[in-house]
Design a protein around this motif. Structure first.
Motif, short mmCIF file in Angstrom:
data_model
loop_
_atom_site.label_atom_id
_atom_site.label_comp_id
_atom_site.label_asym_id
_atom_site.label_seq_id
_atom_site.Cartn_x
_atom_site.Cartn_y
_atom_site.Cartn_z
N CYS A 192 24.65 -54.06 51.18
CA CYS A 192 24.19 -55.33 51.73
C CYS A 192 25.39 -56.03 52.36
CB CYS A 192 23.59 -56.19 50.64
SG CYS A 192 22.14 -55.46 49.84
N PRO A 193 25.51 -56.01 53.69
CA PRO A 193 26.71 -56.53 54.35
C PRO A 193 26.71 -58.06 54.44
CG PRO A 193 25.15 -55.77 55.99
CD PRO A 193 24.52 -55.48 54.66
N MET A 194 27.88 -58.65 54.36
CA MET A 194 28.04 -60.09 54.48
C MET A 194 29.02 -60.43 55.59
SD MET A 194 28.39 -61.69 50.65
CE MET A 194 26.98 -61.89 49.55
N GLU A 195 28.66 -61.39 56.42
CA GLU A 195 29.62 -61.96 57.36
C GLU A 195 30.43 -63.03 56.62
OE1 GLU A 195 30.27 -60.80 60.30
OE2 GLU A 195 28.68 -59.30 60.08
N ARG A 196 31.47 -63.51 57.27
CA ARG A 196 32.40 -64.42 56.58
C ARG A 196 31.70 -65.69 56.11
NH1 ARG A 196 38.58 -65.70 58.49
NH2 ARG A 196 39.19 -66.92 56.66
N ASP A 197 30.86 -66.29 56.96
CA ASP A 197 30.19 -67.52 56.56
C ASP A 197 29.20 -67.27 55.42
OD1 ASP A 197 28.55 -66.02 58.24
OD2 ASP A 197 27.54 -67.78 59.04
N GLU A 198 28.57 -66.11 55.42
CA GLU A 198 27.65 -65.77 54.33
C GLU A 198 28.41 -65.59 53.02
OE1 GLU A 198 24.17 -63.34 56.77
OE2 GLU A 198 26.06 -62.32 56.29
N TYR A 199 29.56 -64.96 53.10
CA TYR A 199 30.39 -64.77 51.91
C TYR A 199 30.87 -66.11 51.36
CZ TYR A 199 34.34 -63.35 48.97
OH TYR A 199 35.22 -63.18 47.93
N ASP A 200 31.33 -67.00 52.25
CA ASP A 200 31.82 -68.30 51.81
C ASP A 200 30.72 -69.11 51.12
OD1 ASP A 200 34.28 -67.68 52.85
OD2 ASP A 200 34.00 -68.82 54.72
N ALA A 201 29.52 -69.09 51.68
CA ALA A 201 28.40 -69.83 51.09
C ALA A 201 28.01 -69.22 49.74
CB ALA A 201 27.21 -69.81 52.04
N PHE A 202 28.05 -67.89 49.67
CA PHE A 202 27.72 -67.21 48.42
C PHE A 202 28.73 -67.57 47.34
CE2 PHE A 202 28.39 -63.47 45.66
CZ PHE A 202 27.14 -63.40 45.07
N MET A 203 30.00 -67.59 47.67
CA MET A 203 31.04 -67.94 46.70
C MET A 203 30.87 -69.36 46.18
SD MET A 203 33.23 -65.58 45.82
CE MET A 203 34.69 -66.49 45.34
N ASP A 204 30.55 -70.29 47.08
CA ASP A 204 30.34 -71.67 46.65
C ASP A 204 29.19 -71.76 45.65
OD1 ASP A 204 32.40 -72.52 48.26
OD2 ASP A 204 31.10 -73.15 49.92
N ALA A 205 28.11 -71.06 45.95
CA ALA A 205 26.94 -71.09 45.06
C ALA A 205 27.25 -70.40 43.73
CB ALA A 205 25.75 -70.41 45.75
N LEU A 206 27.98 -69.28 43.79
CA LEU A 206 28.29 -68.52 42.58
C LEU A 206 29.15 -69.33 41.63
CD1 LEU A 206 28.14 -65.70 41.20
CD2 LEU A 206 30.23 -65.09 42.44
N LEU A 207 30.14 -70.04 42.16
CA LEU A 207 31.07 -70.77 41.32
C LEU A 207 30.46 -72.04 40.73
CD1 LEU A 207 34.33 -70.36 43.44
CD2 LEU A 207 33.78 -69.25 41.27
N SER A 208 29.43 -72.55 41.36
CA SER A 208 28.81 -73.78 40.86
C SER A 208 27.55 -73.52 40.05
CB SER A 208 28.47 -74.70 42.04
OG SER A 208 27.52 -74.07 42.91
N ALA A 209 27.15 -72.26 39.91
CA ALA A 209 25.90 -71.92 39.23
C ALA A 209 26.01 -72.16 37.72
CB ALA A 209 25.53 -70.47 39.52
N GLU A 210 24.86 -72.42 37.11
CA GLU A 210 24.81 -72.67 35.67
C GLU A 210 24.90 -71.38 34.89
OE1 GLU A 210 21.81 -74.66 32.31
OE2 GLU A 210 21.25 -74.62 34.44
N ARG A 211 25.71 -71.39 33.84
CA ARG A 211 25.90 -70.21 33.01
C ARG A 211 25.16 -70.36 31.68
NH1 ARG A 211 32.24 -70.21 32.76
NH2 ARG A 211 31.88 -72.45 33.08
N VAL A 212 24.85 -69.21 31.08
CA VAL A 212 24.19 -69.23 29.78
C VAL A 212 25.14 -69.76 28.73
CG1 VAL A 212 23.10 -67.84 27.98
CG2 VAL A 212 22.68 -67.32 30.40
N ILE A 213 26.36 -69.20 28.70
CA ILE A 213 27.41 -69.67 27.80
C ILE A 213 28.30 -70.56 28.65
CG2 ILE A 213 29.28 -68.99 26.27
CD1 ILE A 213 27.89 -66.27 26.00
N SER A 214 28.24 -71.87 28.42
CA SER A 214 28.83 -72.81 29.37
C SER A 214 30.33 -72.99 29.22
CB SER A 214 28.15 -74.18 29.22
OG SER A 214 28.30 -74.67 27.90
N ARG A 215 30.88 -72.62 28.06
CA ARG A 215 32.31 -72.85 27.85
C ARG A 215 33.14 -72.01 28.80
NH1 ARG A 215 34.86 -68.63 25.21
NH2 ARG A 215 36.66 -69.93 24.74
N ASP A 216 34.32 -72.48 29.13
CA ASP A 216 35.23 -71.68 29.95
C ASP A 216 35.84 -70.59 29.08
OD1 ASP A 216 34.84 -73.12 32.24
OD2 ASP A 216 36.41 -74.58 31.77
N PHE A 217 35.77 -69.37 29.56
CA PHE A 217 36.28 -68.25 28.78
C PHE A 217 37.79 -68.19 28.83
CE2 PHE A 217 32.05 -66.78 30.06
CZ PHE A 217 31.54 -66.43 28.82
#
Length: 447
Positions: A192-217
């Motif tokens: 599944c190929p990503m262009e640069r803007d798609e990758y940047d948007a994906f990273m922003d969403a990934l880093l801000s997403a809610e985790r099951v275990i919320s503490r920082d590892f």
């Protein structure tokens, strides 16, 4: 041999151990808690169920994983043979159809005339002779009993599994079939190929997403080979683009050029009706997995057959808690598999085989096997049983554990090839010299 051995756990290590002991005339009582009690990661009651990935890693002869497979073939390994019969295309790796593999292992073990399967939860350490191969997800009661027996040297780390999506929900107008550098012209992976803007948007969403275990590892809490994709992403904006999403060796047929990043999907079964998101172990909540991972081009309508999960894995401090044969000191009880800190699917199989050899040697009053430390398995065992090992952590086979070569070549590829050649020669000699342990081995090895 009129001896009976209790084997606790019918995972990879326990299943291989049971078959190896039974082949040598030892009656086995194989205790498996499923389906009486299920673990947080298993989904069926079949033996040797793979819960994290369907890949048994590289088959290339010059890699440590490839050497380990050669060594196991030489020693007459059962589960590796079954894995090949249940394999699915995966380039230079051995990947299996999970359902076929676990079903085939279950049939092989259950049908052996010297193996009695008992479905029950074991909460105490058997008197022995016994092998505990209950895995890092063994019941709390059993692990507490083990911890009490070996001291409070138990540790734990977080492990994770990647999601699986339905093949028919993947947009094939975007996702393309290709192996990196066209190692296999058939293209064993979907990309599944990503262009640069798609990758940047994906990273922003990934880093801000809610985790099951919320503490920082803390870094020590995570097993390095199975870190959640979002935790890797936290180390730097381009970290996963140089890791799981690396685009090197790929050409997007829509553009004729290499994409900025690429998510690879590996077939889960021989029919290719399900695909695993390679490297996408995750701790995100299920709704967040749907939202964020559907941002990946080609997966906008992805239908999840299994979401990624995170769970705690426990293991003992083997170098200081067990003896050189992985036995609890002063007993006839051995540990095998990932609970000893030998991390990896094939490593777990190897650990079960070694537990059978050590147990059989003890019962038959034979010398314990001393594996050549120049090999993949022997060097891993040496690391896991060396009291001088400090800060013991789960470990895969790797050439970093192997003694260095004399007059080593300068090129890394040449060094690895020489190490692999030395390992194969030494293991062949070992098996040839220990026919008392290998009455069924010694057949032509698979190279």
């Amino acid at each position: 041999m009129q001896q009976t051995v209790d084997v606790v756990g019918a995972g990879l290590a326990g299943s291989e151990c049971a078959l190896q002991l039974a082949d040598r005339g030892v009656r086995v009582r194989l205790h498996e808690q499923r389906p009486v009690r299920m673990s947080p990661a298993h989904h069926t009651d079949r033996f040797a169920e793979l819960v994290c990935s369907n890949s048994l890693k590289s088959t290339k002869p010059e890699t440590a994983a490839g050497v380990l497979k050669w060594e196991l073939d030489t020693m007459g390994c059962h589960l590796l043979s079954i894995a090949r019969d249940c394999s699915v295309p995966a380039g230079g790796a051995l990947a299996v159809d999970r359902e076929r593999f676990s079903s085939a292992v279950t049939e092989a073990v259950s049908s052996h005339p010297l193996v009695d399967v008992i479905h029950e939860e074991v909460t105490q350490i058997p008197d022995g002779p016994a092998v505990i191969a209950a895995g890092p997800l063994c019941s709390d009661a059993l692990f507490q009993a083990i911890s009490k027996a070996v001291g409070e040297g138990s540790m734990s780390f977080f492990d994770a599994a990647a999601p699986i999506v339905s093949a028919e929900s993947i947009d094939r107008s975007i996702a393309f079939s290709q192996s990196r550098y066209e190692e296999n012209a058939a293209g064993d992976y979907l990309n599944c190929p990503m262009e640069r803007d798609e990758y940047d948007a994906f990273m922003d969403a990934l880093l801000s997403a809610e985790r099951v275990i919320s503490r920082d590892f803390e870094q020590a809490d995570l097993f390095c080979a199975c870190q959640p994709i979002e935790e890797v992403a936290r180390t730097g904006h381009d970290s996963i683009r140089f890791g799981a999403l690396k685009p090197v060796g790929l050409t997007d047929p829509r553009t004729g050029r290499r994409p900025w990043a690429a998510v690879q999907l590996r077939a889960e079964n021989a029919r290719r009706t399900a695909y695993n998101l390679v490297g996408f172990q995750t701790n995100l909540t299920w709704p967040e997995q749907r939202r964020v991972f559907r941002m990946i081009p080609g997966l906008a309508e992805a239908d999840y057959l299994r979401y990624g999960v995170m769970h705690r894995n426990s293991f003992v401090d083997s170098p200081h808690a067990l003896d050189a044969t992985f036995a609890i000191p002063g007993t006839q009880v051995r540990l095998a598999g990932q609970i000893t800190g030998t991390e990896g699917y094939v490593e777990a199989i190897a650990s079960g085989l070694l537990a059978a050899l050590n147990t059989y040697a003890e019962l038959a009053d034979l010398p314990y096997p001393e594996l050549p430390q120049t090999g993949a398995l022997g060097s891993l065992v040496a690391y896991a049983t060396n009291p001088a090992t400090v800060g013991y952590q789960p470990m895969h086979v790797n050439f970093g554990l192997v003694p260095p070569l004399e007059d080593a070549p300068r090129r890394k590829d040449d060094r690895r090839r020489r190490m692999a050649e030395r390992a194969r020669a030494d293991m062949a000699s070992f098996v040839g010299e220990r026919r008392d342990l290998f009455p069924i081995a010694g057949q032509e090895s698979v190279s």
